[in-house]
Design a protein around this motif. Sequence first.
Motif, PDB file in Angstrom:
ATOM      1  N   ARG A  44      38.252  42.433  43.515  1.00 46.02           N
ATOM      2  CA  ARG A  44      37.618  41.824  42.332  1.00 46.02           C
ATOM      3  C   ARG A  44      36.869  42.871  41.510  1.00 46.02           C
ATOM      4  O   ARG A  44      36.901  42.849  40.281  1.00 46.02           O
TER       5      ARG A  44
ATOM      6  N   GLY B  95      31.128  35.749  43.126  1.00 45.29           N
ATOM      7  CA  GLY B  95      31.459  34.428  42.581  1.00 45.29           C
ATOM      8  C   GLY B  95      30.256  33.619  42.115  1.00 45.29           C
ATOM      9  O   GLY B  95      30.345  32.403  41.985  1.00 45.29           O
ATOM     10  N   LYS B  96      29.156  34.280  41.813  1.00 44.52           N
ATOM     11  CA  LYS B  96      27.940  33.565  41.384  1.00 44.52           C
ATOM     12  C   LYS B  96      28.186  32.739  40.128  1.00 44.52           C
ATOM     13  O   LYS B  96      27.858  31.559  40.079  1.00 44.52           O
ATOM     14  N   THR B  97      28.750  33.391  39.120  1.00 42.54           N
ATOM     15  CA  THR B  97      28.926  32.706  37.836  1.00 42.54           C
ATOM     16  C   THR B  97      29.913  31.551  37.964  1.00 42.54           C
ATOM     17  O   THR B  97      29.677  30.465  37.422  1.00 42.54           O
ATOM     18  N   THR B  98      30.982  31.770  38.716  1.00 37.23           N
ATOM     19  CA  THR B  98      31.973  30.712  38.938  1.00 37.23           C
ATOM     20  C   THR B  98      31.293  29.496  39.567  1.00 37.23           C
ATOM     21  O   THR B  98      31.519  28.361  39.133  1.00 37.23           O
TER      22      THR B  98
ATOM     23  N   SER C 155      32.886  32.661  49.514  1.00 35.86           N
ATOM     24  CA  SER C 155      33.707  32.379  48.336  1.00 35.86           C
ATOM     25  C   SER C 155      34.930  33.299  48.289  1.00 35.86           C
ATOM     26  O   SER C 155      34.881  34.377  47.705  1.00 35.86           O
ATOM     27  N   GLU C 156      35.993  32.847  48.956  1.00 35.59           N
ATOM     28  CA  GLU C 156      37.213  33.666  48.987  1.00 35.59           C
ATOM     29  C   GLU C 156      38.283  33.057  48.078  1.00 35.59           C
ATOM     30  O   GLU C 156      38.919  33.756  47.304  1.00 35.59           O
ATOM     31  N   VAL C 157      38.498  31.750  48.240  1.00 30.74           N
ATOM     32  CA  VAL C 157      39.567  31.082  47.490  1.00 30.74           C
ATOM     33  C   VAL C 157      38.969  29.947  46.652  1.00 30.74           C
ATOM     34  O   VAL C 157      37.825  29.536  46.869  1.00 30.74           O
TER      35      VAL C 157
ATOM     36  N   GLY D 137      30.401  40.175  41.715  1.00 36.96           N
ATOM     37  CA  GLY D 137      31.797  39.896  42.051  1.00 36.96           C
ATOM     38  C   GLY D 137      32.013  38.851  43.127  1.00 36.96           C
ATOM     39  O   GLY D 137      33.152  38.418  43.353  1.00 36.96           O
TER      40      GLY D 137
ATOM     41  N   ARG E  68      37.569  44.484  37.731  1.00 34.07           N
ATOM     42  CA  ARG E  68      36.533  44.438  36.699  1.00 34.07           C
ATOM     43  C   ARG E  68      36.244  45.830  36.133  1.00 34.07           C
ATOM     44  O   ARG E  68      35.390  45.984  35.272  1.00 34.07           O
TER      45      ARG E  68
HETATM   46  P1  DAT Z   1      29.698  37.186  39.981  1.00 38.47           P
HETATM   47  O1  DAT Z   1      29.070  36.234  38.972  1.00 38.47           O
HETATM   48  O2  DAT Z   1      29.097  37.089  41.330  1.00 38.47           O
HETATM   49  O3  DAT Z   1      29.787  38.591  39.501  1.00 38.47           O
HETATM   50  P2  DAT Z   1      32.185  35.859  39.249  1.00 38.47           P
HETATM   51  O4  DAT Z   1      31.904  34.398  39.363  1.00 38.47           O
HETATM   52  O5  DAT Z   1      32.196  36.469  37.891  1.00 38.47           O
HETATM   53  O6  DAT Z   1      31.205  36.692  40.203  1.00 38.47           O
HETATM   54  O7  DAT Z   1      33.568  36.098  40.005  1.00 38.47           O
HETATM   55  C1  DAT Z   1      34.187  37.387  40.017  1.00 38.47           C
HETATM   56  C2  DAT Z   1      35.691  37.203  39.951  1.00 38.47           C
HETATM   57  O8  DAT Z   1      36.163  36.640  41.151  1.00 38.47           O
HETATM   58  C3  DAT Z   1      36.169  36.276  38.827  1.00 38.47           C
HETATM   59  O9  DAT Z   1      37.383  36.807  38.346  1.00 38.47           O
HETATM   60  C4  DAT Z   1      36.425  34.959  39.520  1.00 38.47           C
HETATM   61  C5  DAT Z   1      36.807  35.394  40.908  1.00 38.47           C
HETATM   62  N1  DAT Z   1      36.361  34.470  41.977  1.00 38.47           N
HETATM   63  C6  DAT Z   1      35.090  34.230  42.344  1.00 38.47           C
HETATM   64  N2  DAT Z   1      35.032  33.369  43.356  1.00 38.47           N
HETATM   65  C7  DAT Z   1      36.318  33.061  43.642  1.00 38.47           C
HETATM   66  C8  DAT Z   1      36.945  32.218  44.614  1.00 38.47           C
HETATM   67  N3  DAT Z   1      36.242  31.537  45.530  1.00 38.47           N
HETATM   68  N4  DAT Z   1      38.292  32.137  44.607  1.00 38.47           N
HETATM   69  C9  DAT Z   1      39.019  32.832  43.714  1.00 38.47           C
HETATM   70  N5  DAT Z   1      38.490  33.651  42.792  1.00 38.47           N
HETATM   71  C10 DAT Z   1      37.172  33.767  42.755  1.00 38.47           C
END
Ligand code: DAT
Length: 176
Positions: A106, A16-19, A147-149, A14, A110
């Motif tokens: 987050r 933001g790794k994948t993002t 990774s907040e915003v 959660g 999920r």
């Molecule tokens: P992870 O791969 O670590 O489980 P993710 O990339 O799937 O995490 O992100 C989890 C959720 O949070 C997804 O809905 C996108 C959101 N998110 C992640 N980083 C963010 C950021 N910096 N600002 C806003 N939303 C974010």
Amino acid sequence: MRTNPNIVITGTPGVGKTTHAELLARNTGLKHLPINQVAKEHDCHEDWDEELQTWIVDEDKLLDALEPLVAPGGCILDWHACDLFPQRWVDLVVVIRCDSTTLFDRLTARGYSGKKLDENMDAEIMQMLLEEAKEGYDEEIVVELYSEVAEDVEQNVERVEQWIEAWKKAKNEERA
Ligand code: DAT
């Protein structure tokens, strides 16, 4: 010798790794390896942990599946653990962090609840992944990014891109 680095992007589920990994892959052409997907595709899931609602992975089998993918370099390894990846594979470890209130929102969005939610919240508060990264690798190659915003993602990815350029330059000089 690798001409492109292998980068581990790790952190609590959660954060933001994948993002981050997706944007980094898009901007650099490095290959995004979501390790959960690799484990699934190569049948590395040993068992289902009912209590934690998660798969238990056969790590040896996973590493065997990853070796040919990672050996040429240029991979982004995206997983909620990092200490299993051999040091020799890894050029940079990015630990994504996140404020616990944000993470709570987050993870509940999920659908996480009960023990699974509690354990992941504890892991982030106790900075378990950061410790795991520092213990497993040279501290010089471990970076912690918040990774907040949305702008954080862009800035963080830009930082990693700069790091990649510096890494390539240093390797070219070594080779010359
Ligand atoms: P992870 O791969 O670590 O489980 P993710 O990339 O799937 O995490 O992100 C989890 C959720 O949070 C997804 O809905 C996108 C959101 N998110 C992640 N980083 C963010 C950021 N910096 N600002 C806003 N939303 C974010």
